[in-house]
Design a protein around this motif. Structure first.
Motif, PDB file in Angstrom:
ATOM      1  N   ALA A   1       0.829  -1.209   0.000  1.00  0.00           N
ATOM      2  CA  ALA A   1       0.000   0.000   0.000  1.00  0.00           C
ATOM      3  C   ALA A   1       0.862   1.258   0.000  1.00  0.00           C
ATOM      4  O   ALA A   1       0.560   2.237  -0.703  1.00  0.00           O
ATOM      5  CB  ALA A   1      -0.933  -0.006   1.208  1.00  0.00           C
ATOM      6  N   THR A   2       1.933   1.222   0.782  1.00  0.00           N
ATOM      7  CA  THR A   2       2.806   2.382   0.851  1.00  0.00           C
ATOM      8  C   THR A   2       3.551   2.581  -0.464  1.00  0.00           C
ATOM      9  O   THR A   2       3.710   3.709  -0.944  1.00  0.00           O
ATOM     10  CB  THR A   2       3.808   2.235   2.009  1.00  0.00           C
ATOM     11  OG1 THR A   2       3.076   2.040   3.220  1.00  0.00           O
ATOM     12  CG2 THR A   2       4.676   3.469   2.138  1.00  0.00           C
ATOM     13  N   THR A   3       4.016   1.483  -1.065  1.00  0.00           N
ATOM     14  CA  THR A   3       4.696   1.577  -2.359  1.00  0.00           C
ATOM     15  C   THR A   3       3.765   2.155  -3.414  1.00  0.00           C
ATOM     16  O   THR A   3       4.167   3.014  -4.220  1.00  0.00           O
ATOM     17  CB  THR A   3       5.198   0.189  -2.802  1.00  0.00           C
ATOM     18  OG1 THR A   3       6.115  -0.312  -1.828  1.00  0.00           O
ATOM     19  CG2 THR A   3       5.886   0.259  -4.153  1.00  0.00           C
ATOM     20  N   GLU A   4       2.517   1.720  -3.412  1.00  0.00           N
ATOM     21  CA  GLU A   4       1.565   2.232  -4.394  1.00  0.00           C
ATOM     22  C   GLU A   4       1.284   3.715  -4.158  1.00  0.00           C
ATOM     23  O   GLU A   4       1.168   4.497  -5.114  1.00  0.00           O
ATOM     24  CB  GLU A   4       0.263   1.428  -4.328  1.00  0.00           C
ATOM     25  CG  GLU A   4      -0.759   1.808  -5.396  1.00  0.00           C
ATOM     26  CD  GLU A   4      -0.212   1.640  -6.802  1.00  0.00           C
ATOM     27  OE1 GLU A   4      -0.572   2.460  -7.686  1.00  0.00           O
ATOM     28  OE2 GLU A   4       0.586   0.705  -7.034  1.00  0.00           O
ATOM     29  N   ALA A   5       1.195   4.121  -2.883  1.00  0.00           N
ATOM     30  CA  ALA A   5       0.972   5.538  -2.579  1.00  0.00           C
ATOM     31  C   ALA A   5       2.165   6.375  -3.039  1.00  0.00           C
ATOM     32  O   ALA A   5       1.991   7.477  -3.576  1.00  0.00           O
ATOM     33  CB  ALA A   5       0.743   5.722  -1.076  1.00  0.00           C
ATOM     34  N   MET A   6       3.371   5.865  -2.858  1.00  0.00           N
ATOM     35  CA  MET A   6       4.559   6.587  -3.308  1.00  0.00           C
ATOM     36  C   MET A   6       4.604   6.673  -4.828  1.00  0.00           C
ATOM     37  O   MET A   6       4.988   7.700  -5.391  1.00  0.00           O
ATOM     38  CB  MET A   6       5.821   5.915  -2.771  1.00  0.00           C
ATOM     39  CG  MET A   6       5.955   5.997  -1.264  1.00  0.00           C
ATOM     40  SD  MET A   6       7.485   5.260  -0.653  1.00  0.00           S
ATOM     41  CE  MET A   6       8.681   6.490  -1.167  1.00  0.00           C
ATOM     42  N   ARG A   7       4.187   5.596  -5.505  1.00  0.00           N
ATOM     43  CA  ARG A   7       4.150   5.625  -6.970  1.00  0.00           C
ATOM     44  C   ARG A   7       3.187   6.709  -7.452  1.00  0.00           C
ATOM     45  O   ARG A   7       3.492   7.469  -8.386  1.00  0.00           O
ATOM     46  CB  ARG A   7       3.746   4.257  -7.521  1.00  0.00           C
ATOM     47  CG  ARG A   7       3.735   4.203  -9.050  1.00  0.00           C
ATOM     48  CD  ARG A   7       3.346   2.825  -9.565  1.00  0.00           C
ATOM     49  NE  ARG A   7       4.378   1.843  -9.241  1.00  0.00           N
ATOM     50  CZ  ARG A   7       4.244   0.882  -8.340  1.00  0.00           C
ATOM     51  NH1 ARG A   7       3.106   0.779  -7.627  1.00  0.00           N
ATOM     52  NH2 ARG A   7       5.207   0.036  -8.105  1.00  0.00           N
ATOM     53  N   THR A   8       2.039   6.787  -6.811  1.00  0.00           N
ATOM     54  CA  THR A   8       1.063   7.810  -7.195  1.00  0.00           C
ATOM     55  C   THR A   8       1.625   9.214  -6.952  1.00  0.00           C
ATOM     56  O   THR A   8       1.444  10.120  -7.783  1.00  0.00           O
ATOM     57  CB  THR A   8      -0.245   7.616  -6.403  1.00  0.00           C
ATOM     58  OG1 THR A   8      -0.785   6.324  -6.699  1.00  0.00           O
ATOM     59  CG2 THR A   8      -1.263   8.691  -6.758  1.00  0.00           C
TER      60      THR A   8
END
Length: 440
Positions: A339-346
């Protein structure tokens, strides 16, 4: 005292005369002889740094090293020949024991203050390393105990038992406010600064007394307004990350600063090559500048920055080893990591850009009062740019070529400087060198 709005003040003085002020660099040789080094693969137990330590010097030339939040919490004091003097503090819950330190400061006489988030207090140690007392970071009515404002960017005030501190990022401040609301905290009863300002933390009483010193220029946030989040967002890592990073733009000019030996402050708060010098109360007295100007952010630069950051994220370097492994070696649950990786990607894909690239990227004051300022590299993602050396009175001394030296992690007396380095196995060590008189 209210905040001093320096942008409205007419600065006395101009950068000094001499070669280099019109934009032509005067070369400096980066030949700094090594004095000693500690740490690394075969280090004794006291110098086995798990993470890169923060380092400071005292007037006797002793080096103080602390690993910080993810480390042991102790401050190791190292003599001028690289041998151990003592270890100050140890992990624990009692007086003189350190619980989640976020930063520390060393006065010239060897007195030490550690910002201890776990105790919600600053711990004061004497020059002999003995614990003296706690100073509460917040009021009794504040359940967070002021922990949200206990950052790592601290400098000792040469005038007495006070610290000069940069405020927390506005996103962190908003997050702290939400936690405070959840815990029933009262609104702070005193004026505080965020990361575009400095405040003096008086440590003479039982609780910290805060006094804003100055507020830097704040870039326009048009088009990058932070979203409004609720207490529900605190349960989601992605929501917390969004709050902390919201409103930030690539190449937003930083707030770069350091304290001079006389208690004045040198700082840069814009995209221009302009360093403002104040007295100890934050009143502007002069500015240092060179005829160098920010470059525009082109489409090529935007695309390259995003590509590089997305590649770093895929390789895991943007998450950091502490997050990947977890504090104390405990594995972070896969769902939270994803979830954190996806938030950082966004965040990387959607983040806006400032329109120009700031000239300056780092600023430090030497023990004797010179100012070292690092400029952006030939490409904005180059790790090390050229470093200019300027006297606090405005005299330009010269420039170290890109990559000739890094910015020292600490400046000490008699030209001592400390660099924190990583070997091929990412094991930290500290190398102490000595500067020639010209650049001290």
């Amino acid at each position: 005292m209210g905040r001093v709005l320096l942008a409205a003040v007419a600065f006395a003085g101009v950068a000094g005369t001499g070669n280099g002020l019109m934009g032509q660099d005067v070369p400096l040789a980066a030949d700094f002889p090594e004095v000693y080094r500690v740490g690394g693969f075969d280090a004794p137990e006291w110098a086995e740094f798990a993470v890169p330590p923060d380092v400071r010097f005292d007037a006797a030339g002793r080096l103080y090293a602390m690993e910080g939040f993810l480390g042991s919490g102790s401050v190791v004091v190292i003599d001028t020949d690289g041998t151990l003097v003592r270890a100050v503090g140890r992990p624990g819950e009692g007086p003189g024991e350190i619980n989640r330190p976020t930063g520390f400061a060393v006065w010239r006489d060897g007195r030490l203050a550690i910002a201890d988030m776990g105790h919600r207090a600053y711990q004061i140690f004497g020059p002999d390393g003995e614990f003296e007392r706690f100073v509460r970071a917040g009021s009794v009515s504040d359940p967070l105990g002021g922990a949200g404002s206990m950052g790592s960017k601290l400098r000792p005030d040469p005038a007495g038992l006070s610290l000069i501190a940069q405020g927390p990022p506005s996103g962190v401040g908003a997050l702290t406010d939400l936690f405070g609301e959840l815990l029933g905290a009262e609104a702070p009863g005193e004026e505080r600064v965020d990361d575009r300002g400095l405040e003096r933390l008086d440590l003479r009483g039982e609780a910290v007394s805060r006094e804003p010193i100055l507020e830097g220029w704040r870039p326009s946030t048009a088009g990058a307004e932070p979203p409004e989040l609720s207490l529900d967002d605190l349960t989601e890592p992605a929501g917390m990350l969004t709050m902390m990073m919201s409103g930030q733009r690539w190449f937003e000019p930083g707030f770069l600063w350091d304290v001079l030996p006389d208690g004045g402050i040198a700082y840069s708060d814009s995209t221009a090559y302009e360093i403002k010098v104040t007295d100890g109360a934050g009143r502007a007295i002069r500015r240092l500048s060179r005829d160098l100007h920010p470059e525009p952010v082109t489409r090529r630069i935007r695309e390259e920055v995003r590509e590089r950051r997305l590649r770093d994220l895929e390789e895991g370097s943007d998450l950091g080893a502490g997050f990947r492994a977890g504090s104390g070696g405990n594995e972070i649950p896969a769902g939270i990591r994803e979830a954190t990786t996806e938030a950082m990607r966004t965040q990387i894909e959607d983040r806006e850009f400032h329109d120009v690239i700031p000239v300056l990227t780092a600023l430090r004051a030497t023990w004797d009062g010179a100012v070292w300022v690092e400029r952006v590299g030939e490409e904005p993602w180059v790790e090390f740019g050229p470093i200019d050396v300027m006297r606090a009175d405005g005299e330009y001394v010269g420039t170290f070529a890109p990559g000739a030296t890094r910015m020292p992690d600490a400046f000490g007396p008699d030209g001592l400087v400390a660099f924190v380095e990583l070997d091929e196995l990412d094991i930290p060590s500290v190398v102490v060198r000595r500067l020639p008189v010209k650049v001290r």
